[in-house]
Design a protein around this motif. Structure first.
Motif, PDB file in Angstrom:
ATOM      1  N   SER A   1     105.350 -14.496 -33.496  1.00 34.47           N
ATOM      2  CA  SER A   1     105.662 -13.613 -32.368  1.00 34.47           C
ATOM      3  C   SER A   1     106.819 -14.199 -31.575  1.00 34.47           C
ATOM      4  CB  SER A   1     104.449 -13.427 -31.449  1.00 34.47           C
ATOM      5  OG  SER A   1     103.410 -12.730 -32.105  1.00 34.47           O
ATOM      6  N   ASP A   2     107.597 -13.321 -31.014  1.00 30.58           N
ATOM      7  CA  ASP A   2     108.578 -13.695 -29.976  1.00 30.58           C
ATOM      8  C   ASP A   2     107.880 -13.426 -28.646  1.00 30.58           C
ATOM      9  OD1 ASP A   2     110.593 -13.831 -28.096  1.00 30.58           O
ATOM     10  OD2 ASP A   2     112.019 -12.606 -29.219  1.00 30.58           O
ATOM     11  N   PHE A   3     107.554 -14.498 -27.907  1.00 31.85           N
ATOM     12  CA  PHE A   3     106.766 -14.353 -26.697  1.00 31.85           C
ATOM     13  C   PHE A   3     107.611 -14.031 -25.470  1.00 31.85           C
ATOM     14  CE2 PHE A   3     104.077 -16.747 -29.546  1.00 31.85           C
ATOM     15  CZ  PHE A   3     102.843 -16.129 -29.374  1.00 31.85           C
ATOM     16  N   LEU A   4     108.927 -14.099 -25.598  1.00 30.75           N
ATOM     17  CA  LEU A   4     109.797 -13.771 -24.475  1.00 30.75           C
ATOM     18  C   LEU A   4     110.927 -12.852 -24.926  1.00 30.75           C
ATOM     19  CD1 LEU A   4     110.117 -17.331 -22.881  1.00 30.75           C
ATOM     20  CD2 LEU A   4     108.711 -15.444 -22.049  1.00 30.75           C
ATOM     21  N   PRO A   5     110.585 -11.709 -25.530  1.00 33.12           N
ATOM     22  CA  PRO A   5     111.639 -10.820 -26.020  1.00 33.12           C
ATOM     23  C   PRO A   5     112.469 -10.268 -24.860  1.00 33.12           C
ATOM     24  CG  PRO A   5     109.510  -9.713 -26.077  1.00 33.12           C
ATOM     25  CD  PRO A   5     109.237 -11.143 -25.727  1.00 33.12           C
TER      26      PRO A   5
END
Length: 606
Positions: free
Chosen positions: A506-510
C-alpha cells in the motif's frame, strides 16, 4: 644538362660535397652508386631536379644546414633521402618511391621543412623522423608503404599539417613524440589512421580519417591531448583512448563505424559536443573512471548509444541518445556513475542497468522507447529520481533489484505498466512519483520490504502540494485514485491509503491535488516504513506500517530468473615493432586489438 654518374662503388658517392657552401647540384642522373649525392658539413646548397636510382642512399645530408632539396626523383634505394644531425633544411617536391626501407628520413634534425613530397610503396615508412624536433611536414603524400605512412619516434614539437597518408599499416604515427600538432590531414585505408603512443600535450584536429581497419584516431598511454573537429567514418574504432588521461575529445563527427568513441582504462577525460551517427556503438567506455561525457549526440547506432562496462565514477550529462537499435544508455557492472539531464528517446530501451550499483539516474527525459524507459536488473542502491519515463512499453522496470530509490519521476502513458517489480526485487523505496498510465503498477507478490511512501515531510511534492509522502496515482481517463480521493484537511495527502493491485503493498500517503507534475524541492527525508504521524494526525493513511502490511505471498509462482549479462570481449596483444632508422631495437607499443563481437546473453525479464 647535368651529368650521368654510374657505378661509384659500394662505399662511394656519385657527387660529394664537404665543407662547401652555396653550391647547386642540378639535373643529374645517378645510377647504382652507394650514395648518390653526399653532403657533409655544408650549408646553403641546392640539390635540384636530379634522378637517383639503384643505391643505398639517394641523397645523404649529414651535419649540414639550410640546404634545399627539391624536385628530385628517387627510387630503388635502401633509403631515399636521409638527413641526420642537421638543421633548417627544406625538402620539397621530391618523389621517394619504391625504396627497400624508408622514403625520407630525418634523424637528430631540427627546424626542417618537408613540403609536398611523395613517398609511396616503400618497404619501410614513407617518412620516418627520429630524435628530431620543431619540424614542419606540410602537404606530403604517402601511399602504400609497408610500414607507416608518416612516423615520429622520440621527437617533439613537430607540426604535421595537410598531409595525405593512405594504404599503410599506420597512416600517421607518433611514438613518445609530444607537444605536436596533427592538423587537417587525410588518413584513409590504413590499419590505424592516426596513432599517438606515449604522447603528451598534442593536438589532433581537423583531420579526415576514414576506412581504417583498426582505428581512426587512437591514443595509447597519452596525457593532456586534444582531439577535436575531426571527421571520422567507417573505422572499426573511431576515436580510441586507451590508458590515456586528461584528454579532451571535442566537436568530432564519427559515423558508420564500429565504436564511435572508445575509452579503455582511461580517466579524467572530457568527451564533449561530439556527433556519433550510424555506428555499431556510439560511445563505449570500458574499465574507465572519472570521465565526463557532456552534450554529445548519439543517433541511429546499430546496437547501443552509450555503453559503460566495468566503469565507475563517470558523469554523463546533457547527452542526446536517439533512435538507437538497442539501448540509449547501457551500464553493466558499473557503479557510482551519474547520468543526468540526458535525453534518451526512440531506442529499444532508454536506460538499462545490469549488475550495477550506486548510480544516480537524475532528471533525464526518457521518452518514446519501444520496450522500456528505465530497466534495472540485478542492481542495488541506485537512485532513479527526477526523470520523465513516458510513452514507452514499460516506464520503470525493476527485475531482481534491491534497495533502489525511485522518486520524483513523471511516469505517464506507458502501454504496459508505469512501474514493474519482480518477485525477487526487495527493499526498494518508491515515493513522490507521478503515475498516469492505464496500468500504473505491476508488482509481483513474493518480494519483501518495498515501500511506497516516505515519512510525511514538509516540502513541495511532485504535483505542487505542501507535503512529500507517497505517489500521485492518476489514469488517463481521470479515474485514478489520486484524481478521485478525498482530502479533508487540505494537506495534499489523501484521507485513505492506496492499495496496490495484485499484491499486499500500500501507499499510505498517496498524493492528491494538482494534476500538473512539478519537480520536487526535496528536503532530507527519512526513508523508512513509518508514516511519521503526529498526535493530531490520526487518519487511516498515517498509521505506522507493520510487518503484516509488507508480508508477501511466498507461494508466488510467477517468479523468473535472469541470466546475468557479461560483455564478451576478445583482446589480443600485438607488438608495434617500431624500428628506428639505424637502430635495430624493436619498440613495444603493447597495442591491444579490440574485437567487436560482444554478444548479449538472452535475458528473460520478469
Amino acid at each position: 644538362m647535368g651529368l650521368t654518374i654510374t657505378g661509384a662503388g659500394l662505399d662511394r658517392s656519385g657527387i660529394y660535397l664537404s665543407g662547401s657552401n652555396n653550391c647547386t647540384i642540378e639535373n643529374n642522373k645517378l645510377v647504382n652508386n652507394a650514395l648518390g649525392v653526399y653532403v657533409q658539413y655544408s650549408m646553403y646548397n641546392s640539390i635540384l631536379n636530379n634522378t637517383v636510382k639503384q643505391g643505398k642512399r639517394a641523397i645523404n645530408i649529414e651535419r649540414s644546414h639550410y640546404n634545399t632539396i627539391t624536385n628530385n626523383d628517387i627510387s630503388s634505394q635502401r633509403f631515399g633521402i636521409y638527413v641526420s644531425a642537421s638543421e633548417g633544411n627544406k625538402i620539397s617536391e621530391n618523389k621517394a618511391n619504391m625504396n627497400s626501407n624508408h622514403g625520407i628520413i630525418l634523424e637528430n634534425c631540427n627546424n626542417t621543412r618537408l613540403e609536398n613530397n611523395t613517398a609511396n610503396a616503400n618497404s619501410g615508412s614513407g617518412i620516418q623522423i627520429v630524435y628530431s624536433s620543431t619540424n614542419n611536414l606540410i602537404g606530403n603524400k604517402v601511399d602504400s608503404n609497408m610500414g607507416y605512412g608518416i612516423s615520429f619516434t622520440d621527437s617533439s614539437n613537430n607540426s604535421i599539417i595537410n598531409n595525405t597518408a593512405v594504404n599503410s599499416n599506420r597512416g600517421i604515427f607518433l611514438l613518445r613524440s609530444g607537444e605536436s600538432k596533427v592538423l587537417n590531414n587525410l588518413a584513409l585505408n590504413n590499419q590505424l589512421g592516426i596513432r599517438i603512443s606515449s604522447g603528451v600535450n598534442s593536438n589532433i584536429s581537423g583531420n579526415e580519417v576514414s576506412n581504417n581497419n583498426n582505428s581512426g584516431i587512437s591514443l595509447l598511454n597519452c596525457v593532456n591531448c586534444n582531439v577535436s573537429e575531426n571527421l571520422l567514418s567507417n573505422n572499426t574504432l573511431g576515436i580510441d583512448l586507451e590508458l590515456s588521461n586528461n584528454t579532451v575529445t571535442l566537436n568530432n563527427s564519427i559515423k558508420e563505424g564500429g565504436r564511435g568513441i572508445s575509452l579503455r582504462g582511461s580517466s579524467y577525460n572530457m568527451v564533449s559536443n561530439n556527433m556519433a551517427l550510424n555506428n555499431r556503438y556510439g560511445i563505449y567506455i570500458m574499465r574507465s573512471q572519472w570521465n565526463t561525457l557532456f552534450n554529445n549526440t548519439v543517433r541511429t547506432s546499430v546496437n547501443h548509444g552509450i555503453v559503460l562496462a566495468n566503469s565507475t565514477d563517470n558523469k554523463l550529462i546533457n547527452n542526446v541518445l536517439t533512435s538507437n537499435g538497442g539501448h540509449g544508455a547501457y551500464l553493466t557492472n558499473s557503479s557510482v556513475n551519474t547520468f543526468e539531464n540526458n535525453t534518451a528517446s526512440g531506442n529499444s530501451r532508454g536506460i538499462y542497468l545490469i549488475s550495477s550499483g550506486g548510480n544516480n539516474i537524475l532528471n533525464n527525459k526518457i521518452l518514446d522507447n519501444r520496450e522500456y524507459a528505465v530497466l534495472l536488473s540485478y542492481c542495488i542502491d541506485n537512485n532513479i529520481s527526477g526523470n520523465e519515463a513516458s510513452n514507452s512499453g514499460r516506464g520503470i522496470h525493476l527485475s531482481t533489484s534491491q534497495n533502489n530509490i525511485v522518486s520524483r519521476n513523471i511516469i505517464t502513458m506507458n502501454s504496459i505498466s508505469g512501474i514493474f517489480m519482480s518477485s525477487t526485487s526487495n527493499g526498494n523505496a518508491v515515493f513522490d512519483n507521478y503515475f498516469n498510465n492505464v496500468f500504473n503498477s505491476d508488482v509481483k507478490s513474493g518480494s519483501e520490504g518495498n515501500v511506497w511512501n516516505t515519512t510525511k515531510t514538509a516540502g513541495t511534492n511532485i504535483v505542487g502540494g505542501p507535503f512529500i509522502g507517497g505517489n500521485f496515482w492518476a489514469k488517463p481517463d481521470g479515474s485514478g485514485f489520486s484524481q478521485t480521493a478525498t482530502d479533508a484537511d487540505g494537506d495534499g495527502i489523501a484521507d485513505a491509503a492506496y492499495k496496490l493491485p495484485g499484491n499486499n503493498y500500500s501507499d499510505f500517503l498517496p498524493l492528491v491535488g494538482g494534476h500538473e507534475p512539478k519537480q520536487s524541492v526535496m528536503p532530507q527525508v527519512n526513508l523508512n516504513t513509518s508514516t511519521g504521524a503526529t498526535s493530531t494526525e490520526t487518519t487511516a493513511n498515517e498509521t505506522k506500517m507493520t510487518a503484516n502490511e509488507t508480508a508477501t505471498n511466498n507461494t508466488e509462482t510467477n517468479k523468473t530468473e535472469m541470466n546475468k549479462l557479461e560483455i564478451n570481449k576478445t583482446e589480443t596483444a600485438v607488438n608495434e615493432n617500431e624500428t628506428y632508422a639505424n637502430n635495430t631495437e624493436p619498440i613495444d607499443d603493447s597495442e591491444t586489438k579490440i574485437g567487436l563481437d560482444e554478444t548479449e546473453d538472452a535475458v528473460q525479464l520478469d
